[in-house]
Design an enzyme around this catalytic site. Sequence first.
Site, PDB file in Angstrom:
ATOM      1  N   ASP A   1      -0.431 -91.110  25.155  1.00  7.62           N
ATOM      2  CA  ASP A   1      -1.156 -91.848  26.269  1.00  7.62           C
ATOM      3  C   ASP A   1      -2.133 -92.752  25.960  1.00  7.62           C
ATOM      4  OD1 ASP A   1       0.478 -90.771  28.641  1.00  7.62           O
ATOM      5  OD2 ASP A   1      -0.433 -88.933  27.896  1.00  7.62           O
TER       6      ASP A   1
ATOM      7  N   ASP B   1       7.519 -93.076  30.416  1.00  6.33           N
ATOM      8  CA  ASP B   1       6.166 -93.460  30.501  1.00  6.33           C
ATOM      9  C   ASP B   1       5.464 -94.225  29.225  1.00  6.33           C
ATOM     10  OD1 ASP B   1       6.947 -90.898  31.833  1.00  6.33           O
ATOM     11  OD2 ASP B   1       4.900 -90.488  32.592  1.00  6.33           O
TER      12      ASP B   1
END
Length: 420
Positions: free
Chosen positions: A143, A201
């Site tokens: 992330d 994602d």
Amino acid sequence: MKTYLSLAIASLCVVSLNAKQPEAWFDNAVDHAKTQLIATAHSISVNGQFPRSVKSDYSLEQLSTQMECAPADFKPEVELLIHPSPSEYRTTHFCNYSDWTSGFFPGSLWLAYQLTDETELQEQAKRFTNMLLPVSKMTDTHDLGFMAGCSYGNALRLAPSDSIKSVLVETASNLAGRFDPAIGCIRSWDFGPWNFPVIIDNMMNLDLLYKATELTGDKRYADVATTHALTTLKYHFRADKSCFHVVSYNADGTVECRQTFQGKNDDSSWARGQGWALYGYTETYRNTGRKEFLDHAVAVAEMIISKNQTDDLVPLWDFDAVKDASTPRDASAAAVIASGLIDLSKQVKNGKKYFAYAEKILKSLASDRYLAEKGTNNGFVLMHSTGSLPHGSEIDTPLNYADYYFLEALCRYKDCLSTI
């Protein structure tokens, strides 16, 4: 993760509109966001705290109805986060720098500064961005694009310095370190039962790698990003161009399994995941110019338009969710989709269609139904987002990434109008 280039200079906009200046709904949304963000920043005195969401309550019966199972059969994979204590209910959920959402609040401050030129927003953006310096040392998460790109990436555009460049490059190096050439992907998670999990994602983190190549001239970063996008294109998508949330790979690059983690079931279309796909492939096309990425982004956009059947175009938490009045919406998915569609509208000949659809979403998000009144909503801008319904986590509540992508979409919208 945000884009670094299209917010600074809009590409030629293919949309023909009469008005070149934003309408009242736009100005009202920006004004509300500015007020909420400044008030929130001033209220945080503890160094290293970032507002993530508001603690909400959702019953087991409501969850099991959405998952279409009996309450006794509802067995989430992680501990439920429902039923906060009375003293915690509707209080702000803060996170530290290591949380995947940590970059969104600083990023929102930067975007609001871009929209308003308000000095106080710039100062607060610098303050919260500086708190994220430890992110550049992290190696245990994919992330990093969300975390560093939304904060330091916006800082580089709006208050550039050599120190910001070094943070972005170091962070990109750590992200690239999670790439397995035998599989052709960046590993997403270091937990769970999977051999090598990759989630949709992760497409949102590739822009950080392309930025590192731009800053250093080292094409290794871009090569990793492009290979990841190609592998994901091959294995993550169904015939109708909807995507699985999780694809795990064996060591030889074959597929171990295809599943969901945050959607209704393995074969459903989790709304925010479809938004990640649209946004990610549009962004990857802009960074590479490779036609297969643009064609795929267009196909995903058409799939989203066909599946999103709500009256105001703010999607249900999953496009295949139980459709009744109590089904949670996801304003964060709406914001991601709107931002991605505006970007896409500048890349294709028939962009007016996508721009108009995104404009409808933004007008809905800017309405009283989703835009919080000043001084309410624990300082967040938007209401009614859903984090992970199968885990009972962050349901019908504000989310920092909903605010971020809403503001980014407003920036892109304004940039597009200004080119007409």
